[in-house]
Design a protein around this motif. Structure first.
Motif, PDB file in Angstrom:
ATOM      1  N   ASP A   1       0.833  -1.214   0.000  1.00 30.47           N
ATOM      2  CA  ASP A   1       0.000   0.000   0.000  1.00 30.47           C
ATOM      3  C   ASP A   1       0.866   1.261   0.000  1.00 30.47           C
ATOM      4  OD1 ASP A   1      -2.262  -1.509  -0.034  1.00 30.47           O
ATOM      5  OD2 ASP A   1      -2.746  -1.271   2.091  1.00 30.47           O
ATOM      6  N   ALA A   2       1.986   1.222   0.726  1.00 23.02           N
ATOM      7  CA  ALA A   2       2.879   2.380   0.773  1.00 23.02           C
ATOM      8  C   ALA A   2       3.498   2.638  -0.601  1.00 23.02           C
ATOM      9  CB  ALA A   2       3.977   2.155   1.815  1.00 23.02           C
TER      10      ALA A   2
ATOM     11  N   VAL B   1      14.856   2.719  -7.308  1.00 21.83           N
ATOM     12  CA  VAL B   1      14.599   2.012  -6.051  1.00 21.83           C
ATOM     13  C   VAL B   1      14.975   2.867  -4.836  1.00 21.83           C
ATOM     14  CG1 VAL B   1      15.240   0.025  -4.632  1.00 21.83           C
ATOM     15  CG2 VAL B   1      14.748  -0.289  -7.057  1.00 21.83           C
ATOM     16  N   PRO B   2      16.178   3.482  -4.801  1.00 20.04           N
ATOM     17  CA  PRO B   2      16.528   4.300  -3.630  1.00 20.04           C
ATOM     18  C   PRO B   2      15.563   5.471  -3.423  1.00 20.04           C
ATOM     19  CG  PRO B   2      18.494   3.788  -4.920  1.00 20.04           C
ATOM     20  CD  PRO B   2      17.320   3.369  -5.746  1.00 20.04           C
ATOM     21  N   ALA B   3      15.182   6.145  -4.536  1.00 20.78           N
ATOM     22  CA  ALA B   3      14.295   7.304  -4.415  1.00 20.78           C
ATOM     23  C   ALA B   3      12.924   6.895  -3.892  1.00 20.78           C
ATOM     24  CB  ALA B   3      14.164   8.012  -5.764  1.00 20.78           C
ATOM     25  N   LEU B   4      12.380   5.816  -4.450  1.00 20.78           N
ATOM     26  CA  LEU B   4      11.059   5.352  -3.996  1.00 20.78           C
ATOM     27  C   LEU B   4      11.120   4.837  -2.564  1.00 20.78           C
ATOM     28  CD1 LEU B   4       9.610   3.486  -7.122  1.00 20.78           C
ATOM     29  CD2 LEU B   4       9.049   5.764  -6.281  1.00 20.78           C
ATOM     30  N   LEU B   5      12.218   4.166  -2.220  1.00 23.76           N
ATOM     31  CA  LEU B   5      12.354   3.632  -0.867  1.00 23.76           C
ATOM     32  C   LEU B   5      12.398   4.774   0.149  1.00 23.76           C
ATOM     33  CD1 LEU B   5      12.666   1.185   0.942  1.00 23.76           C
ATOM     34  CD2 LEU B   5      15.130   1.240   0.525  1.00 23.76           C
ATOM     35  N   ARG B   6      13.116   5.854  -0.175  1.00 23.86           N
ATOM     36  CA  ARG B   6      13.165   7.004   0.738  1.00 23.86           C
ATOM     37  C   ARG B   6      11.771   7.599   0.931  1.00 23.86           C
ATOM     38  NH1 ARG B   6      18.064   8.143  -2.006  1.00 23.86           N
ATOM     39  NH2 ARG B   6      16.981   9.548  -3.434  1.00 23.86           N
ATOM     40  N   ARG B   7      11.027   7.719  -0.157  1.00 30.14           N
ATOM     41  CA  ARG B   7       9.667   8.270  -0.063  1.00 30.14           C
ATOM     42  C   ARG B   7       8.763   7.367   0.783  1.00 30.14           C
ATOM     43  NH1 ARG B   7       7.532  12.010  -3.728  1.00 30.14           N
ATOM     44  NH2 ARG B   7       9.064  13.032  -5.079  1.00 30.14           N
ATOM     45  N   ALA B   8       8.880   6.059   0.564  1.00 30.49           N
ATOM     46  CA  ALA B   8       8.058   5.117   1.313  1.00 30.49           C
ATOM     47  C   ALA B   8       8.399   5.140   2.799  1.00 30.49           C
ATOM     48  CB  ALA B   8       8.222   3.704   0.740  1.00 30.49           C
ATOM     49  N   LEU B   9       9.690   5.224   3.111  1.00 29.49           N
ATOM     50  CA  LEU B   9      10.120   5.273   4.516  1.00 29.49           C
ATOM     51  C   LEU B   9       9.635   6.554   5.187  1.00 29.49           C
ATOM     52  CD1 LEU B   9      13.755   3.883   4.177  1.00 29.49           C
ATOM     53  CD2 LEU B   9      11.801   2.746   5.245  1.00 29.49           C
ATOM     54  N   ALA B  10       9.653   7.659   4.436  1.00 32.19           N
ATOM     55  CA  ALA B  10       9.150   8.921   4.986  1.00 32.19           C
ATOM     56  C   ALA B  10       7.656   8.830   5.261  1.00 32.19           C
ATOM     57  CB  ALA B  10       9.441  10.069   4.018  1.00 32.19           C
ATOM     58  N   LEU B  11       6.963   8.096   4.422  1.00 32.32           N
ATOM     59  CA  LEU B  11       5.518   7.924   4.597  1.00 32.32           C
ATOM     60  C   LEU B  11       5.202   7.015   5.786  1.00 32.32           C
ATOM     61  CD1 LEU B  11       2.594   8.297   3.403  1.00 32.32           C
ATOM     62  CD2 LEU B  11       3.041   6.238   2.063  1.00 32.32           C
ATOM     63  N   LEU B  12       5.968   5.942   5.925  1.00 35.96           N
ATOM     64  CA  LEU B  12       5.666   4.935   6.945  1.00 35.96           C
ATOM     65  C   LEU B  12       6.192   5.312   8.334  1.00 35.96           C
ATOM     66  CD1 LEU B  12       6.432   1.726   4.869  1.00 35.96           C
ATOM     67  CD2 LEU B  12       4.188   2.430   5.720  1.00 35.96           C
ATOM     68  N   GLY B  13       7.267   6.096   8.383  1.00 30.06           N
ATOM     69  CA  GLY B  13       7.827   6.444   9.687  1.00 30.06           C
ATOM     70  C   GLY B  13       8.842   5.406  10.158  1.00 30.06           C
ATOM     71  N   PRO B  14       9.123   5.353  11.473  1.00 26.67           N
ATOM     72  CA  PRO B  14      10.135   4.430  12.003  1.00 26.67           C
ATOM     73  C   PRO B  14       9.794   2.977  11.700  1.00 26.67           C
ATOM     74  CG  PRO B  14       9.488   6.054  13.655  1.00 26.67           C
ATOM     75  CD  PRO B  14       8.514   6.192  12.520  1.00 26.67           C
ATOM     76  N   ALA B  15      10.808   2.203  11.415  1.00 28.57           N
ATOM     77  CA  ALA B  15      10.611   0.788  11.115  1.00 28.57           C
ATOM     78  C   ALA B  15      10.088   0.049  12.342  1.00 28.57           C
ATOM     79  CB  ALA B  15      11.933   0.154  10.667  1.00 28.57           C
ATOM     80  N   PRO B  16       9.173  -0.925  12.130  1.00 28.84           N
ATOM     81  CA  PRO B  16       8.675  -1.709  13.272  1.00 28.84           C
ATOM     82  C   PRO B  16       9.789  -2.539  13.880  1.00 28.84           C
ATOM     83  CG  PRO B  16       7.959  -2.683  11.201  1.00 28.84           C
ATOM     84  CD  PRO B  16       8.595  -1.367  10.854  1.00 28.84           C
ATOM     85  N   GLN B  17       9.693  -2.738  15.176  1.00 28.55           N
ATOM     86  CA  GLN B  17      10.706  -3.522  15.872  1.00 28.55           C
ATOM     87  C   GLN B  17      10.467  -4.996  15.642  1.00 28.55           C
ATOM     88  OE1 GLN B  17      13.328  -2.242  17.603  1.00 28.55           O
ATOM     89  NE2 GLN B  17      12.608  -0.253  16.817  1.00 28.55           N
ATOM     90  N   HIS B  18      11.516  -5.735  15.314  1.00 24.73           N
ATOM     91  CA  HIS B  18      11.412  -7.191  15.171  1.00 24.73           C
ATOM     92  C   HIS B  18      11.320  -7.828  16.549  1.00 24.73           C
ATOM     93  CE1 HIS B  18      12.162  -7.519  10.859  1.00 24.73           C
ATOM     94  NE2 HIS B  18      13.018  -6.527  11.017  1.00 24.73           N
ATOM     95  N   GLN B  19      10.387  -8.743  16.706  1.00 22.18           N
ATOM     96  CA  GLN B  19      10.237  -9.423  17.984  1.00 22.18           C
ATOM     97  C   GLN B  19      11.224 -10.585  18.052  1.00 22.18           C
ATOM     98  OE1 GLN B  19       6.486 -11.406  18.671  1.00 22.18           O
ATOM     99  NE2 GLN B  19       6.491 -10.796  20.793  1.00 22.18           N
ATOM    100  N   PRO B  20      12.033 -10.696  19.105  1.00 27.72           N
ATOM    101  CA  PRO B  20      12.997 -11.797  19.194  1.00 27.72           C
ATOM    102  C   PRO B  20      12.299 -13.136  19.145  1.00 27.72           C
ATOM    103  CG  PRO B  20      13.398 -10.138  20.913  1.00 27.72           C
ATOM    104  CD  PRO B  20      12.093  -9.823  20.290  1.00 27.72           C
ATOM    105  N   ALA B  21      13.015 -14.121  18.585  1.00 26.41           N
ATOM    106  CA  ALA B  21      12.443 -15.459  18.503  1.00 26.41           C
ATOM    107  C   ALA B  21      12.126 -15.968  19.891  1.00 26.41           C
ATOM    108  CB  ALA B  21      13.464 -16.409  17.819  1.00 26.41           C
ATOM    109  N   GLY B  22      10.931 -16.538  20.028  1.00 30.29           N
ATOM    110  CA  GLY B  22      10.510 -17.104  21.303  1.00 30.29           C
ATOM    111  C   GLY B  22       9.906 -16.101  22.243  1.00 30.29           C
ATOM    112  N   ALA B  23       9.883 -14.807  21.826  1.00 29.86           N
ATOM    113  CA  ALA B  23       9.312 -13.793  22.724  1.00 29.86           C
ATOM    114  C   ALA B  23       7.845 -14.016  22.882  1.00 29.86           C
ATOM    115  CB  ALA B  23       9.580 -12.397  22.138  1.00 29.86           C
ATOM    116  N   GLY B  24       7.335 -13.771  24.055  1.00 31.08           N
ATOM    117  CA  GLY B  24       5.896 -13.886  24.298  1.00 31.08           C
ATOM    118  C   GLY B  24       5.462 -15.289  24.620  1.00 31.08           C
ATOM    119  N   ARG B  25       6.395 -16.246  24.612  1.00 32.97           N
ATOM    120  CA  ARG B  25       6.003 -17.616  24.945  1.00 32.97           C
ATOM    121  C   ARG B  25       5.982 -17.825  26.450  1.00 32.97           C
ATOM    122  NH1 ARG B  25       9.404 -21.191  20.493  1.00 32.97           N
ATOM    123  NH2 ARG B  25       8.424 -20.298  18.660  1.00 32.97           N
TER     124      ARG B  25
END
Length: 214
Positions: free
Chosen positions: A169-170, A190-214
């Motif tokens: 969607d972004a 690719v770099p130009a579009l990626l910069r625009r998409a990152l500006a639109l989406l904001g900070p990258a989501p944090q990856h959850q460590p394997a096994g977290a939440g178990r």
């Protein structure tokens, strides 16, 4: 859900039919070409989609299941309502729609009344890869589809942690904002579009460590 109607044509005018089934007349919106192909008294079979709104129940009818499938796919595109989707099918066959999407030809959709540049680009981006089953003739059997710049950016965003749909969607929104400038190799790299998409989406989501939440 009313998925089909078989009955007698009571009225055929403009882009509407009235089909009588067991004494009940159903008003169905169709393409002008479809309405012109039928006469009062004809028996007709329509493949239909029932659109439910707060203030109305509307039936949209098609000569075959392939058109109905494409209509429903078009409804899944942001900004495309039932009248606009029917308008696309009024001027393009399912094969032509599939070919336009495969060739990244949003200009074909801009020719449809009510479809603007942004919506036309969204149709091409959001239907990519979804029309082969309903329009196989539009796909060259020996040709291997080359990934687009938008595909590369989407893959990069997914690799950074965004869900597939959010990334797609972004990319679609960024391409739509670029409009005709998307044809420029620098603006649509690719770099130009990626910069625009990152500006639109904001900070990258944090990856959850394997096994977290178990």
């Amino acid at each position: 859900m009313i998925s089909s109607l078989r009955g007698t044509v009571l009225r055929a005018s403009g882009a509407e039919l009235v089909i009588e089934v067991s004494g009940v007349g159903y008003l169905v919106s169709v393409t002008p070409e479809h309405a012109l192909s039928l006469r009062v008294g004809d028996e007709a079979l329509l493949h239909t989609a029932l659109i439910v709104r707060e203030d109305a129940l509307s039936l949209f009818g098609f000569a075959d299941a392939e058109q109905l499938d494409v209509f429903q796919l078009l409804l899944g595109v942001n900004g495309v309502g039932p009248k606009s989707a029917l308008g696309v099918l009024a001027v393009m066959t399912p094969d032509q729609i599939a070919a336009a999407v495969q060739n990244d030809d949003d200009a074909a959709f801009r020719k449809v009344s009510g479809i603007g540049p942004k919506t036309a680009k969204l149709i091409v981006v959001q239907l990519a890869g979804k029309l082969h089953a309903v329009a196989p003739a539009a796909v060259a059997p020996a040709a291997k589809q080359k990934p687009t710049v938008g595909d590369d950016v989407r893959v990069a965003l997914v690799g950074l942690g965004w869900p597939e749909k959010v990334a797609a969607d972004a990319v679609a929104e960024v391409l739509a904002e670029l409009g005709d400038a998307a044809a420029d190799a620098t603006a649509a790299s690719v770099p130009a579009l990626l910069r625009r998409a990152l500006a639109l989406l904001g900070p990258a989501p944090q990856h959850q460590p394997a096994g977290a939440g178990r």
